[in-house]
Design a protein around this motif. Sequence first.
Motif, short mmCIF file in Angstrom:
data_model
loop_
_atom_site.label_atom_id
_atom_site.label_comp_id
_atom_site.label_asym_id
_atom_site.label_seq_id
_atom_site.Cartn_x
_atom_site.Cartn_y
_atom_site.Cartn_z
N ARG A 26 0.98 -1.36 0.01
CA ARG A 26 0.04 -0.11 0.02
C ARG A 26 0.78 1.24 0.00
O ARG A 26 0.46 2.30 -0.53
CB ARG A 26 -0.94 0.03 1.41
N ARG A 27 2.06 1.15 0.62
CA ARG A 27 2.96 2.40 0.65
C ARG A 27 4.03 2.30 -0.37
O ARG A 27 4.94 3.21 -0.17
CB ARG A 27 3.44 2.47 2.34
N ARG A 28 4.03 1.65 -1.21
CA ARG A 28 5.23 1.41 -2.41
C ARG A 28 5.37 2.61 -3.03
O ARG A 28 6.56 2.99 -3.27
CB ARG A 28 4.85 0.26 -3.16
N ARG A 29 4.42 3.51 -3.50
CA ARG A 29 4.37 4.48 -4.24
C ARG A 29 5.17 5.62 -3.16
O ARG A 29 5.81 6.45 -4.00
CB ARG A 29 2.97 4.96 -4.66
N ALA A 30 4.66 5.71 -2.27
CA ALA A 30 5.08 6.82 -1.07
C ALA A 30 6.75 6.49 -1.02
O ALA A 30 7.78 7.26 -0.92
CB ALA A 30 4.39 6.74 -0.11
N THR A 32 8.89 4.80 -3.07
CA THR A 32 9.44 5.16 -4.17
C THR A 32 9.88 6.69 -4.23
O THR A 32 10.89 7.12 -4.57
CB THR A 32 8.77 4.47 -5.54
N GLY A 33 8.65 7.60 -4.03
CA GLY A 33 8.85 8.89 -4.08
C GLY A 33 9.87 9.38 -3.08
O GLY A 33 10.89 10.38 -3.33
N LEU A 34 9.90 8.80 -2.01
CA LEU A 34 10.92 9.14 -0.97
C LEU A 34 12.37 8.53 -1.18
O LEU A 34 13.44 9.57 -0.87
CB LEU A 34 10.63 8.56 0.54
N ALA A 39 17.68 10.39 -3.13
CA ALA A 39 18.60 9.95 -4.10
C ALA A 39 18.95 11.58 -4.63
O ALA A 39 20.11 12.06 -4.87
CB ALA A 39 18.38 9.08 -5.26
N CYS A 40 17.91 12.28 -5.04
CA CYS A 40 18.18 13.60 -5.55
C CYS A 40 18.98 14.64 -4.54
O CYS A 40 19.71 15.20 -5.12
CB CYS A 40 16.80 14.23 -6.16
N TYR A 41 18.45 14.28 -3.34
CA TYR A 41 19.54 15.49 -2.29
C TYR A 41 20.73 15.02 -2.27
O TYR A 41 21.78 15.76 -2.11
CB TYR A 41 18.70 15.05 -0.85
#
Length: 59
Positions: A26-30, A32-34, A39-41
């Motif tokens: 259920r929290r896979r999308r969140a 992945t976003g985190l 990684a960007c930071y």
Amino acid sequence: MHNSPARPLWSKTADTVRQLVRWAARRRRAATGLLLRGACYGAGTGAVSILAVWVERHL
């Protein structure tokens, strides 16, 4: 006394594992976003650090 047999430990463990897998799905999308955000930071911090070292050596 209880007439029903106790649930075996492996059954409880399997239920817990199933619940954890469902929770993660259920929290896979969140997540992945985190992960992408982190990684960007990290890439930005690394680029700024490299730039700072380059500036220090060339000035």
